[in-house]
Design a protein around this motif. Structure first.
Motif, short mmCIF file in Angstrom:
data_model
loop_
_atom_site.label_atom_id
_atom_site.label_comp_id
_atom_site.label_asym_id
_atom_site.label_seq_id
_atom_site.Cartn_x
_atom_site.Cartn_y
_atom_site.Cartn_z
N LEU A 125 -5.83 -36.62 -7.07
CA LEU A 125 -6.41 -36.31 -5.85
C LEU A 125 -7.74 -36.78 -5.66
O LEU A 125 -8.34 -36.90 -4.82
N CYS A 126 -8.93 -37.24 -6.95
CA CYS A 126 -9.52 -37.47 -6.58
C CYS A 126 -10.23 -39.10 -6.94
O CYS A 126 -9.52 -39.99 -7.44
N VAL A 127 -11.64 -39.73 -5.99
CA VAL A 127 -10.96 -41.09 -5.98
C VAL A 127 -11.65 -41.13 -6.98
O VAL A 127 -12.20 -40.32 -7.82
N LYS A 128 -12.00 -42.52 -7.81
CA LYS A 128 -12.28 -43.05 -9.18
C LYS A 128 -13.48 -44.35 -8.33
O LYS A 128 -12.99 -45.50 -7.90
N PRO A 129 -14.60 -43.49 -8.75
CA PRO A 129 -16.10 -44.76 -8.88
C PRO A 129 -16.44 -45.76 -9.07
O PRO A 129 -15.67 -45.64 -10.32
N VAL A 130 -16.66 -46.81 -9.07
CA VAL A 130 -16.24 -48.20 -9.14
C VAL A 130 -18.00 -48.74 -9.66
O VAL A 130 -18.31 -48.97 -8.04
N ALA A 131 -18.44 -49.48 -10.04
CA ALA A 131 -19.77 -50.23 -9.95
C ALA A 131 -19.48 -51.29 -9.20
O ALA A 131 -17.98 -52.02 -8.90
N THR A 132 -20.63 -52.59 -8.79
CA THR A 132 -20.04 -53.37 -8.82
C THR A 132 -20.44 -54.75 -8.73
O THR A 132 -20.82 -55.91 -8.77
N THR A 133 -20.52 -54.81 -10.35
CA THR A 133 -21.05 -55.95 -11.21
C THR A 133 -20.07 -55.76 -12.50
O THR A 133 -19.74 -55.05 -12.21
N ALA A 134 -19.62 -56.58 -12.85
CA ALA A 134 -18.46 -57.06 -13.79
C ALA A 134 -19.61 -58.04 -14.85
O ALA A 134 -20.06 -59.09 -13.90
N TRP A 135 -18.78 -57.79 -16.43
CA TRP A 135 -18.87 -59.22 -16.79
C TRP A 135 -17.65 -59.87 -17.25
O TRP A 135 -17.51 -58.75 -16.72
N ARG A 136 -17.88 -60.63 -18.19
CA ARG A 136 -16.20 -61.51 -18.28
C ARG A 136 -16.53 -61.16 -19.87
O ARG A 136 -17.73 -60.89 -20.43
N MET A 137 -15.25 -60.55 -20.54
CA MET A 137 -14.95 -59.63 -21.72
C MET A 137 -14.91 -60.75 -22.22
O MET A 137 -15.25 -60.15 -23.79
N SER A 138 -15.27 -61.92 -22.48
CA SER A 138 -15.33 -63.48 -23.30
C SER A 138 -16.87 -63.32 -23.54
O SER A 138 -17.25 -63.67 -24.64
N ASP A 139 -17.42 -62.59 -22.60
CA ASP A 139 -19.06 -63.06 -22.95
C ASP A 139 -19.25 -61.50 -23.83
O ASP A 139 -20.65 -61.48 -24.98
N VAL A 140 -18.94 -60.20 -23.69
CA VAL A 140 -18.68 -59.48 -24.54
C VAL A 140 -18.16 -58.88 -26.02
O VAL A 140 -18.22 -57.93 -26.54
N ALA A 141 -17.20 -59.55 -25.79
CA ALA A 141 -15.93 -59.13 -26.85
C ALA A 141 -16.78 -58.63 -28.49
O ALA A 141 -15.89 -58.48 -29.13
N GLU A 142 -17.42 -59.61 -28.75
CA GLU A 142 -18.02 -59.54 -30.36
C GLU A 142 -18.79 -58.79 -30.96
O GLU A 142 -18.19 -58.58 -31.13
N HIS A 143 -19.17 -58.65 -29.65
CA HIS A 143 -20.23 -57.36 -30.20
C HIS A 143 -19.95 -56.14 -29.08
O HIS A 143 -20.76 -55.46 -28.91
N TRP A 144 -18.85 -55.85 -28.50
CA TRP A 144 -18.10 -54.49 -28.41
C TRP A 144 -18.51 -53.43 -29.00
O TRP A 144 -18.92 -52.76 -27.97
N ASP A 145 -18.43 -53.17 -29.86
CA ASP A 145 -18.37 -52.09 -30.54
C ASP A 145 -19.75 -51.53 -30.23
O ASP A 145 -19.89 -50.38 -29.87
N GLN A 146 -21.28 -52.43 -29.63
CA GLN A 146 -21.91 -52.08 -29.89
C GLN A 146 -22.86 -52.12 -28.75
O GLN A 146 -23.73 -50.71 -28.41
N LEU A 147 -21.63 -52.08 -28.07
CA LEU A 147 -22.24 -51.49 -26.54
C LEU A 147 -22.51 -50.03 -26.15
O LEU A 147 -21.60 -49.23 -26.30
N ILE A 148 -23.10 -49.10 -25.38
CA ILE A 148 -22.92 -48.31 -24.48
C ILE A 148 -22.64 -47.25 -24.05
O ILE A 148 -23.56 -47.84 -22.75
N LEU A 149 -21.74 -46.43 -23.36
CA LEU A 149 -21.52 -45.66 -22.18
C LEU A 149 -22.80 -43.96 -22.35
O LEU A 149 -22.70 -43.59 -23.12
N ARG A 150 -23.02 -44.18 -21.09
CA ARG A 150 -24.05 -42.59 -20.76
C ARG A 150 -24.46 -42.71 -19.66
O ARG A 150 -23.31 -43.04 -18.46
N ALA A 151 -24.36 -41.74 -19.13
CA ALA A 151 -23.95 -40.88 -17.51
C ALA A 151 -24.90 -39.24 -17.68
O ALA A 151 -25.31 -38.92 -18.52
N TRP A 152 -24.85 -39.55 -16.19
CA TRP A 152 -25.94 -38.48 -16.12
C TRP A 152 -25.65 -37.22 -15.17
O TRP A 152 -24.86 -38.04 -14.35
#
Length: 236
Positions: A125-152
């Protein structure tokens, strides 16, 4: 559905960002919402309990994959929703493009009243907003677990922290893709998947203004997006 992303041209541990950037024009024709995607069984149960308190039935399996129409993706800063019972959830958004896997950020905006009847319909029912920036997975795969997700969310005129947690609490994208594809080949183009969320601080609740970010402290960068919900009347 066509989405446009700005992509840093070159990244490395010693040189976090490059002044040049590339633009990706990405066509998504298969959108998947990965639900109940936590690594820790206790954390999964916590999220299930959050939703059970809202009348949402327990899932038939964990993780569970919901197909949603790809035209529900949007990069607009304003979205329209029915009534006042919907809310956002910050999630990593991965997608395939020209044989490569990329990482961005999305909100699995969901109607909470309909969710108690059907999770699949509430997500559709609801649209899914998406950011306008992306990264290559290959650039973050080795430290994936260190990435942090936040929302307000904005309440009483001020933004309050609504979600926060490292990606180490969620299943890795490779695991989710393997389960969804049943060990099959990853499509070279067109597959988009949200990869689960972290618990809401203070419980799940609606808000008309939502901000989210994915932080890469190791490379000193972040992906962020904010949007506002415009409530349409519920007419019988």
């Amino acid at each position: 559905m066509k989405l446009t992303f700005t992509l840093p041209a070159e990244l490395s541990v010693t040189q976090p960002a490059s002044p040049s950037a590339a633009t990706l024009e990405v066509n998504i024709d298969q959108l998947v919402i990965a639900g109940w995607a936590g690594r820790d069984p206790e954390a999964i149960m916590h999220h299930i309990s959050e939703l059970e308190a809202l009348g949402v039935p327990r899932p038939s399996a964990v993780p569970l994959f919901y197909r949603v129409a790809a035209n529900q993706l949007t990069q607009n800063k304003t979205v329209e929703v029915i009534g006042s019972a919907s809310s956002g959830e910050a999630e990593v958004f991965i997608f395939t493009h020209q044989g490569e896997l990329y990482v961005s950020l999305a909100s699995d905006h969901t109607d909470r009243e309909l969710e108690s009847h059907s999770v699949a319909l509430s997500k559709q029912l609801c649209v899914k907003p998406v950011a306008t920036t992306a990264w290559r997975m290959s650039d973050v795969a080795e430290h994936w677990d260190q990435l942090i997700l936040r929302a307000w969310i904005k309440e009483d005129g001020e933004y309050h922290l609504y979600q926060q947690g490292p990606l180490s609490t969620l299943r890795e994208p490779g695991d989710l893709l393997s389960r969804y594809l049943n060990q099959g080949a990853l499509p070279a183009n067109g597959l988009g998947m949200t990869c689960g969320t972290v618990a809401a601080i203070g419980g799940i609740r609606p808000a008309t203004e939502f901000r989210m970010e994915l932080v890469d402290e190791r490379l000193g960068r972040s992906i962020s997006h904010a949007y506002q919900s415009l409530e349409l009347p519920v007419v019988a």
